[in-house]
Design a protein around this motif. Structure first.
Motif, short mmCIF file in Angstrom:
data_model
loop_
_atom_site.label_atom_id
_atom_site.label_comp_id
_atom_site.label_asym_id
_atom_site.label_seq_id
_atom_site.Cartn_x
_atom_site.Cartn_y
_atom_site.Cartn_z
N THR A 1 0.50 0.22 -2.46
CA THR A 1 1.81 0.77 -2.08
C THR A 1 2.75 0.88 -3.29
O THR A 1 3.53 1.83 -3.40
N TYR A 2 2.65 -0.05 -4.22
CA TYR A 2 3.49 -0.02 -5.42
C TYR A 2 3.20 1.21 -6.28
O TYR A 2 4.12 1.87 -6.78
N SER A 3 1.92 1.54 -6.46
CA SER A 3 1.54 2.63 -7.34
C SER A 3 2.17 3.97 -6.94
O SER A 3 2.78 4.64 -7.78
N PRO A 4 2.07 4.41 -5.67
CA PRO A 4 2.72 5.67 -5.31
C PRO A 4 4.24 5.60 -5.31
O PRO A 4 4.90 6.58 -5.65
N LEU A 5 4.81 4.46 -4.93
CA LEU A 5 6.27 4.33 -4.99
C LEU A 5 6.75 4.53 -6.43
O LEU A 5 7.75 5.20 -6.69
N LYS A 6 6.01 3.96 -7.38
CA LYS A 6 6.36 4.12 -8.79
C LYS A 6 6.10 5.55 -9.27
O LYS A 6 6.95 6.15 -9.92
N ILE B 1 7.76 9.95 1.77
CA ILE B 1 7.19 9.27 2.93
C ILE B 1 5.82 8.76 2.55
O ILE B 1 4.98 9.51 2.04
N LEU B 2 5.58 7.49 2.79
CA LEU B 2 4.30 6.86 2.47
C LEU B 2 3.59 6.48 3.77
O LEU B 2 4.11 5.70 4.57
N SER B 3 2.41 7.04 3.98
CA SER B 3 1.62 6.72 5.16
C SER B 3 0.62 5.63 4.84
O SER B 3 -0.21 5.77 3.94
N THR B 4 0.69 4.54 5.59
CA THR B 4 -0.23 3.41 5.38
C THR B 4 -1.24 3.28 6.51
O THR B 4 -1.97 2.29 6.58
N ILE B 5 -1.29 4.26 7.41
CA ILE B 5 -2.22 4.21 8.55
C ILE B 5 -3.66 4.27 8.05
O ILE B 5 -4.01 5.18 7.29
N PRO B 6 -4.52 3.34 8.45
CA PRO B 6 -5.88 3.29 7.91
C PRO B 6 -6.89 4.20 8.61
O PRO B 6 -8.08 4.11 8.37
N GLU B 7 -6.42 5.07 9.48
CA GLU B 7 -7.30 5.98 10.21
C GLU B 7 -6.76 7.41 10.06
O GLU B 7 -5.64 7.62 9.59
N TYR C 1 4.87 13.75 1.05
CA TYR C 1 4.24 12.85 2.03
C TYR C 1 2.93 12.39 1.41
O TYR C 1 2.06 13.20 1.08
N CYS C 2 2.77 11.09 1.22
CA CYS C 2 1.59 10.55 0.54
C CYS C 2 0.83 9.61 1.47
O CYS C 2 1.40 8.66 2.01
N ALA C 3 -0.45 9.86 1.63
CA ALA C 3 -1.30 9.00 2.46
C ALA C 3 -2.14 8.09 1.58
O ALA C 3 -2.82 8.55 0.66
N VAL C 4 -2.05 6.79 1.82
CA VAL C 4 -2.84 5.82 1.06
C VAL C 4 -3.81 5.04 1.93
O VAL C 4 -4.77 4.46 1.44
N LEU D 1 1.92 17.49 0.21
CA LEU D 1 1.09 16.44 0.80
C LEU D 1 0.24 15.88 -0.32
O LEU D 1 -0.33 16.63 -1.12
N ALA D 2 0.13 14.57 -0.39
CA ALA D 2 -0.56 13.95 -1.52
C ALA D 2 -1.32 12.71 -1.07
O ALA D 2 -1.18 12.24 0.06
N GLY D 3 -2.13 12.20 -1.98
CA GLY D 3 -2.83 10.95 -1.75
C GLY D 3 -2.74 10.08 -2.99
O GLY D 3 -2.43 10.57 -4.09
N SER D 4 -2.98 8.80 -2.83
CA SER D 4 -2.95 7.87 -3.96
C SER D 4 -3.99 6.79 -3.69
O SER D 4 -4.11 6.31 -2.56
#
Length: 366
Positions: free
Chosen positions: A177-182, A254-260, A277-280, A301-304
Protein backbone atom coordinates in the motif's frame (compact mmCIF):
# COMPACT_ATOMS: atom_id res chain seq x y z
CA UNK A 1 22.64 -28.54 5.48
CA UNK A 2 20.24 -27.16 8.09
CA UNK A 3 17.45 -29.40 9.30
CA UNK A 4 14.25 -27.37 9.22
CA UNK A 5 10.56 -27.77 9.89
CA UNK A 6 7.59 -25.86 8.57
CA UNK A 7 3.96 -26.14 7.55
CA UNK A 8 3.19 -26.86 3.90
CA UNK A 9 0.57 -28.31 1.60
CA UNK A 10 1.20 -30.88 -1.12
CA UNK A 11 -2.05 -30.30 -3.00
CA UNK A 12 -4.49 -27.47 -3.69
CA UNK A 13 -7.26 -29.34 -1.90
CA UNK A 14 -5.49 -30.28 1.34
CA UNK A 15 -4.63 -28.27 4.44
CA UNK A 16 -1.17 -27.34 5.63
CA UNK A 17 0.71 -29.95 7.66
CA UNK A 18 4.18 -30.21 9.25
CA UNK A 19 6.94 -30.84 6.72
CA UNK A 20 10.56 -31.61 7.60
CA UNK A 21 13.08 -30.39 5.01
CA UNK A 22 16.61 -29.02 4.66
CA UNK A 23 17.94 -25.56 3.89
CA UNK A 24 21.41 -24.83 2.60
CA UNK A 25 23.89 -23.26 5.02
CA UNK A 26 24.41 -19.51 4.72
CA UNK A 27 26.94 -18.60 2.03
CA UNK A 28 29.44 -15.72 2.25
CA UNK A 29 26.81 -13.05 1.43
CA UNK A 30 23.88 -14.66 3.24
CA UNK A 31 22.40 -14.64 6.72
CA UNK A 32 20.64 -17.39 8.63
CA UNK A 33 17.54 -16.17 10.46
CA UNK A 34 15.55 -17.78 13.25
CA UNK A 35 11.92 -17.00 12.39
CA UNK A 36 10.06 -15.44 15.33
CA UNK A 37 6.85 -14.32 13.64
CA UNK A 38 5.32 -14.69 10.20
CA UNK A 39 2.28 -12.84 8.89
CA UNK A 40 -0.55 -14.62 7.11
CA UNK A 41 -1.31 -12.92 3.80
CA UNK A 42 -4.35 -13.55 1.59
CA UNK A 43 -1.82 -14.29 -1.15
CA UNK A 44 -0.69 -17.26 0.92
CA UNK A 45 -4.16 -18.74 0.54
CA UNK A 46 -4.33 -18.02 -3.19
CA UNK A 47 -0.93 -19.68 -3.64
CA UNK A 48 -1.61 -22.69 -1.43
CA UNK A 49 -4.89 -23.34 -3.26
CA UNK A 50 -3.37 -22.69 -6.71
CA UNK A 51 -5.85 -19.93 -7.50
CA UNK A 52 -3.33 -18.35 -9.88
CA UNK A 53 -2.45 -21.62 -11.60
CA UNK A 54 1.30 -21.38 -10.91
CA UNK A 55 1.79 -23.12 -7.55
CA UNK A 56 4.74 -25.46 -7.11
CA UNK A 57 4.12 -28.17 -4.50
CA UNK A 58 4.99 -28.75 -1.75
CA UNK A 59 3.99 -25.15 -1.05
CA UNK A 60 5.23 -23.64 2.21
CA UNK A 61 3.89 -20.07 2.37
CA UNK A 62 5.08 -17.09 4.38
CA UNK A 63 6.55 -13.81 3.08
CA UNK A 64 6.07 -11.54 6.09
CA UNK A 65 8.97 -12.78 8.20
CA UNK A 66 10.49 -11.24 11.31
CA UNK A 67 13.36 -12.98 13.07
CA UNK A 68 16.85 -12.83 14.59
CA UNK A 69 20.09 -13.30 12.70
CA UNK A 70 21.77 -16.44 14.03
CA UNK A 71 24.61 -16.64 11.52
CA UNK A 72 26.21 -14.19 9.08
CA UNK A 73 28.39 -15.16 6.13
CA UNK A 74 32.00 -13.99 5.91
CA UNK A 75 31.20 -11.21 3.41
CA UNK A 76 28.10 -9.88 5.18
CA UNK A 77 28.37 -6.23 6.24
CA UNK A 78 24.75 -5.08 6.67
CA UNK A 79 23.64 -7.43 9.45
CA UNK A 80 25.16 -9.17 12.42
CA UNK A 81 24.22 -12.00 14.75
CA UNK A 82 21.45 -10.90 17.09
CA UNK A 83 19.96 -8.27 14.77
CA UNK A 84 16.17 -8.11 14.48
CA UNK A 85 15.44 -8.35 10.77
CA UNK A 86 12.66 -8.88 8.26
CA UNK A 87 12.19 -10.70 4.99
CA UNK A 88 9.39 -9.75 2.63
CA UNK A 89 8.09 -11.10 -0.67
CA UNK A 90 11.44 -11.39 -2.50
CA UNK A 91 14.76 -13.01 -1.74
CA UNK A 92 16.60 -12.31 -5.01
CA UNK A 93 16.32 -10.85 -8.52
CA UNK A 94 18.39 -10.94 -11.71
CA UNK A 95 20.18 -7.71 -10.64
CA UNK A 96 21.02 -6.89 -14.28
CA UNK A 97 17.84 -5.67 -15.98
CA UNK A 98 16.72 -2.03 -16.08
CA UNK A 99 14.24 -2.26 -13.17
CA UNK A 100 16.79 -4.05 -10.97
CA UNK A 101 19.57 -1.53 -11.67
CA UNK A 102 17.10 1.27 -10.89
CA UNK A 103 16.21 -0.26 -7.52
CA UNK A 104 12.85 -1.71 -8.52
CA UNK A 105 13.58 -5.42 -8.17
CA UNK A 106 9.88 -6.25 -7.88
CA UNK A 107 9.54 -5.44 -11.59
CA UNK A 108 12.54 -7.58 -12.54
CA UNK A 109 12.61 -8.42 -16.27
CA UNK A 110 15.27 -11.13 -16.01
CA UNK A 111 14.74 -14.63 -17.45
CA UNK A 112 12.83 -15.80 -14.38
CA UNK A 113 11.82 -12.42 -12.93
CA UNK A 114 12.36 -12.06 -9.16
CA UNK A 115 12.78 -14.99 -6.82
CA UNK A 116 9.83 -15.21 -4.44
CA UNK A 117 10.35 -16.01 -0.77
CA UNK A 118 8.22 -19.07 -1.42
CA UNK A 119 6.97 -20.86 -4.55
CA UNK A 120 10.19 -20.10 -6.46
CA UNK A 121 10.76 -17.70 -9.39
CA UNK A 122 7.85 -15.71 -10.76
CA UNK A 123 8.55 -17.36 -14.11
CA UNK A 124 9.15 -21.14 -13.93
CA UNK A 125 12.02 -22.78 -15.77
CA UNK A 126 9.74 -23.92 -18.62
CA UNK A 127 9.06 -20.26 -19.49
CA UNK A 128 12.71 -19.18 -19.44
CA UNK A 129 14.43 -18.69 -22.85
CA UNK A 130 16.72 -21.69 -22.42
CA UNK A 131 14.34 -23.77 -20.31
CA UNK A 132 16.55 -23.43 -17.25
CA UNK A 133 15.86 -21.79 -13.92
CA UNK A 134 18.23 -18.85 -13.49
CA UNK A 135 18.19 -19.24 -9.72
CA UNK A 136 19.11 -22.94 -9.72
CA UNK A 137 15.86 -24.00 -8.04
CA UNK A 138 12.24 -24.68 -8.98
CA UNK A 139 10.81 -23.99 -5.53
CA UNK A 140 11.47 -22.03 -2.38
CA UNK A 141 10.05 -22.54 1.09
CA UNK A 142 8.75 -19.55 3.01
CA UNK A 143 8.38 -18.27 6.53
CA UNK A 144 5.91 -20.79 7.95
CA UNK A 145 9.10 -22.43 9.21
CA UNK A 146 11.67 -22.16 11.97
CA UNK A 147 14.58 -20.87 9.87
CA UNK A 148 15.31 -19.07 6.59
CA UNK A 149 18.55 -18.29 4.76
CA UNK A 150 18.56 -15.10 2.66
CA UNK A 151 21.06 -12.92 0.79
CA UNK A 152 21.92 -9.93 2.99
CA UNK A 153 20.71 -7.24 0.58
CA UNK A 154 17.20 -8.71 0.57
CA UNK A 155 17.02 -8.60 4.37
CA UNK A 156 15.48 -5.55 6.08
CA UNK A 157 16.26 -3.94 9.41
CA UNK A 158 13.27 -3.91 11.77
CA UNK A 159 13.20 -0.72 13.91
CA UNK A 160 13.08 -1.37 17.64
CA UNK A 161 10.18 1.08 17.96
CA UNK A 162 7.87 -1.38 16.20
CA UNK A 163 6.11 -4.20 18.10
CA UNK A 164 7.92 -7.31 16.87
CA UNK A 165 4.81 -9.30 15.99
CA UNK A 166 3.11 -6.31 14.31
CA UNK A 167 6.15 -5.59 12.13
CA UNK A 168 5.59 -8.76 10.11
CA UNK A 169 2.59 -7.63 7.97
CA UNK A 170 4.35 -4.36 7.12
CA UNK A 171 6.70 -6.44 4.96
CA UNK A 172 3.87 -7.14 2.50
CA UNK A 173 0.62 -5.38 3.42
CA UNK A 174 2.58 -2.29 4.42
CA UNK A 175 4.79 -1.94 1.38
CA UNK A 176 2.05 -3.02 -1.03
CA UNK A 177 0.00 0.00 0.00
CA UNK A 178 2.89 2.39 0.72
CA UNK A 179 4.46 1.96 -2.73
CA UNK A 180 1.46 3.19 -4.79
CA UNK A 181 0.63 5.94 -2.29
CA UNK A 182 4.19 7.20 -2.73
CA UNK A 183 4.33 6.65 -6.50
CA UNK A 184 1.12 8.59 -7.16
CA UNK A 185 2.22 11.45 -4.93
CA UNK A 186 -0.21 11.23 -2.02
CA UNK A 187 0.58 14.09 0.35
CA UNK A 188 -0.97 16.51 2.80
CA UNK A 189 -4.30 17.67 1.38
CA UNK A 190 -4.74 14.72 -1.01
CA UNK A 191 -8.19 13.13 -1.11
CA UNK A 192 -7.79 9.36 -1.12
CA UNK A 193 -10.26 6.51 -1.38
CA UNK A 194 -9.49 3.01 -0.07
CA UNK A 195 -11.62 0.20 -1.47
CA UNK A 196 -11.78 -2.78 0.89
CA UNK A 197 -10.92 -2.67 4.56
CA UNK A 198 -9.07 -5.84 5.40
CA UNK A 199 -5.37 -6.25 6.18
CA UNK A 200 -4.21 -4.10 3.24
CA UNK A 201 -7.01 -1.56 3.62
CA UNK A 202 -6.22 -1.07 7.30
CA UNK A 203 -2.60 -0.25 6.47
CA UNK A 204 -3.58 1.93 3.51
CA UNK A 205 -5.75 4.11 5.73
CA UNK A 206 -3.10 4.45 8.42
CA UNK A 207 -0.34 5.28 5.94
CA UNK A 208 -2.40 7.74 3.91
CA UNK A 209 -3.57 9.50 7.06
CA UNK A 210 0.04 9.78 8.27
CA UNK A 211 0.92 11.35 4.91
CA UNK A 212 -1.68 14.01 5.61
CA UNK A 213 -4.41 12.79 3.25
CA UNK A 214 -8.16 12.91 3.74
CA UNK A 215 -9.33 9.30 3.47
CA UNK A 216 -12.63 7.61 2.66
CA UNK A 217 -13.07 3.85 3.01
CA UNK A 218 -15.43 1.86 0.80
CA UNK A 219 -16.53 -1.40 2.37
CA UNK A 220 -19.31 -3.97 2.04
CA UNK A 221 -19.61 -4.18 5.83
CA UNK A 222 -21.51 -1.63 7.90
CA UNK A 223 -19.53 -2.74 10.96
CA UNK A 224 -16.27 -1.68 9.32
CA UNK A 225 -17.48 1.88 8.76
CA UNK A 226 -17.16 2.57 12.49
CA UNK A 227 -13.70 0.97 12.54
CA UNK A 228 -12.56 3.18 9.67
CA UNK A 229 -13.87 6.27 11.42
CA UNK A 230 -11.82 5.39 14.51
CA UNK A 231 -8.73 5.75 12.32
CA UNK A 232 -9.84 9.18 11.17
CA UNK A 233 -11.31 8.03 7.85
CA UNK A 234 -14.78 8.53 6.51
CA UNK A 235 -16.69 5.34 5.84
CA UNK A 236 -19.07 4.44 3.00
CA UNK A 237 -20.89 1.18 2.46
CA UNK A 238 -20.45 0.04 -1.13
CA UNK A 239 -23.61 0.43 -3.17
CA UNK A 240 -24.85 3.51 -1.32
CA UNK A 241 -25.99 5.47 -4.39
CA UNK A 242 -26.62 8.68 -2.46
CA UNK A 243 -23.13 8.68 -0.94
CA UNK A 244 -21.53 7.82 -4.29
CA UNK A 245 -23.32 10.67 -6.05
CA UNK A 246 -22.08 13.11 -3.42
CA UNK A 247 -18.49 11.94 -3.99
CA UNK A 248 -18.40 12.40 -7.78
CA UNK A 249 -15.15 14.01 -9.05
CA UNK A 250 -13.75 14.07 -5.51
CA UNK A 251 -10.70 11.80 -5.30
CA UNK A 252 -7.10 12.43 -6.28
CA UNK A 253 -6.33 8.73 -5.89
CA UNK A 254 -8.29 5.55 -5.16
CA UNK A 255 -6.49 2.43 -3.99
CA UNK A 256 -8.28 -0.91 -4.30
CA UNK A 257 -7.13 -3.55 -1.82
CA UNK A 258 -9.80 -6.17 -2.69
CA UNK A 259 -8.03 -9.53 -3.18
CA UNK A 260 -10.53 -10.83 -5.76
CA UNK A 261 -11.87 -9.68 -9.12
CA UNK A 262 -14.27 -6.77 -8.68
CA UNK A 263 -16.07 -4.07 -10.64
CA UNK A 264 -14.22 -0.82 -11.29
CA UNK A 265 -17.06 1.13 -12.90
CA UNK A 266 -18.68 2.36 -9.65
CA UNK A 267 -15.48 4.14 -8.63
CA UNK A 268 -14.30 5.77 -11.87
CA UNK A 269 -16.87 8.62 -11.68
CA UNK A 270 -15.54 9.45 -8.21
CA UNK A 271 -12.08 10.34 -9.56
CA UNK A 272 -11.05 13.89 -10.37
CA UNK A 273 -9.69 14.75 -13.78
CA UNK A 274 -6.22 13.15 -14.25
CA UNK A 275 -6.73 11.00 -11.14
CA UNK A 276 -5.94 7.28 -10.84
CA UNK A 277 -7.67 4.14 -9.63
CA UNK A 278 -5.00 1.59 -8.66
CA UNK A 279 -5.65 -2.07 -7.88
CA UNK A 280 -3.10 -3.87 -5.70
CA UNK A 281 -5.09 -6.67 -4.09
CA UNK A 282 -6.28 -8.64 -7.12
CA UNK A 283 -4.05 -10.57 -9.54
CA UNK A 284 -7.12 -12.02 -11.24
CA UNK A 285 -8.78 -10.44 -14.26
CA UNK A 286 -10.64 -7.21 -13.53
CA UNK A 287 -14.08 -7.11 -15.23
CA UNK A 288 -14.67 -4.72 -18.14
CA UNK A 289 -15.23 -1.01 -17.67
CA UNK A 290 -16.71 1.90 -19.60
CA UNK A 291 -13.75 3.56 -21.31
CA UNK A 292 -15.84 6.70 -21.91
CA UNK A 293 -15.61 7.37 -18.16
CA UNK A 294 -11.83 7.46 -18.47
CA UNK A 295 -11.52 9.33 -21.75
CA UNK A 296 -13.71 12.29 -20.88
CA UNK A 297 -11.62 13.35 -17.88
CA UNK A 298 -8.26 11.68 -18.71
CA UNK A 299 -8.58 9.31 -15.78
CA UNK A 300 -6.36 6.24 -15.36
CA UNK A 301 -6.69 2.65 -14.24
CA UNK A 302 -3.45 1.23 -12.90
CA UNK A 303 -1.86 -1.57 -10.92
CA UNK A 304 1.04 -1.80 -8.51
CA UNK A 305 3.00 -4.84 -7.35
CA UNK A 306 4.30 -5.06 -3.76
CA UNK A 307 7.28 -2.66 -3.51
CA UNK A 308 11.06 -2.54 -3.81
CA UNK A 309 13.53 -3.51 -1.12
CA UNK A 310 14.27 0.18 -0.57
CA UNK A 311 10.56 0.98 -0.24
CA UNK A 312 10.11 -1.87 2.20
CA UNK A 313 12.80 -0.40 4.44
CA UNK A 314 11.21 3.04 3.98
CA UNK A 315 7.80 1.86 5.12
CA UNK A 316 9.25 0.07 8.15
CA UNK A 317 11.01 3.29 9.15
CA UNK A 318 7.94 5.40 8.33
CA UNK A 319 5.73 3.22 10.51
CA UNK A 320 8.22 3.41 13.37
CA UNK A 321 8.46 7.20 13.05
CA UNK A 322 4.69 7.72 12.98
CA UNK A 323 3.69 5.06 15.49
CA UNK A 324 1.87 3.00 12.87
CA UNK A 325 1.35 -0.74 13.24
CA UNK A 326 -1.18 -3.14 11.75
CA UNK A 327 -3.81 -4.61 14.03
CA UNK A 328 -2.81 -8.23 14.46
CA UNK A 329 -4.07 -11.41 16.05
CA UNK A 330 -1.27 -13.78 17.05
CA UNK A 331 -1.93 -17.49 16.56
CA UNK A 332 0.05 -20.73 16.93
CA UNK A 333 1.08 -22.46 13.70
CA UNK A 334 -1.23 -25.34 14.56
CA UNK A 335 -4.24 -23.08 13.89
CA UNK A 336 -3.17 -22.06 10.39
CA UNK A 337 -5.88 -24.01 8.54
CA UNK A 338 -8.62 -22.52 10.72
CA UNK A 339 -7.08 -19.10 10.10
CA UNK A 340 -7.26 -19.62 6.33
CA UNK A 341 -10.94 -20.50 6.65
CA UNK A 342 -11.69 -17.37 8.68
CA UNK A 343 -9.79 -15.14 6.26
CA UNK A 344 -11.78 -16.47 3.32
CA UNK A 345 -14.96 -15.77 5.28
CA UNK A 346 -13.80 -12.22 6.05
CA UNK A 347 -13.87 -12.98 9.75
CA UNK A 348 -10.59 -11.47 10.98
CA UNK A 349 -9.55 -7.98 12.17
CA UNK A 350 -7.16 -7.38 10.51
CA UNK A 351 -4.11 -9.63 10.14
CA UNK A 352 -3.14 -13.01 11.55
CA UNK A 353 0.48 -13.41 12.64
CA UNK A 354 1.99 -16.79 13.49
CA UNK A 355 4.09 -17.08 16.64
CA UNK A 356 6.81 -19.48 15.53
CA UNK A 357 7.61 -20.43 19.12
CA UNK A 358 4.62 -22.75 18.66
CA UNK A 359 6.68 -24.76 16.17
CA UNK A 360 9.46 -25.60 18.62
CA UNK A 361 7.70 -28.53 20.25
CA UNK A 362 7.12 -30.18 16.89
CA UNK A 363 10.70 -29.43 15.86
CA UNK A 364 12.06 -31.13 18.95
CA UNK A 365 9.90 -34.17 18.28
CA UNK A 366 10.80 -34.38 14.57
Amino acid sequence: MIKALGYATKHSFTGLKPLAFEREEAGPSEVEIEVLYCGVCHSDIHQAENDWGNTVYPCMPGHEIVGRVTKAGSAVTRHKVGDLVGVGCMIDSCRKCEPCTEGEEHYCQGPNSWLATYNGPMKPAAQAPDGKNAYGRDNTYGGYSNVVVVKEDFVLKVPTALPVEAAAPILCAGVTTYSPLKHWGVKAGSVVGVVGFGGLGDMAVKLARAMGAEVTVFTTSKEKVAEAEKLGAKGVVEGDKVAYAALANTFDFILSTIPEKHKVDPFVPLLKRDATYCAVGALAQIPGYDNMQLVMQRKSLAGSLIGSIAETQEVLDFCAEHGIAPDVQVIPIQEINQAYKRIKEGDVRFRYVIDMASLKQELEAA
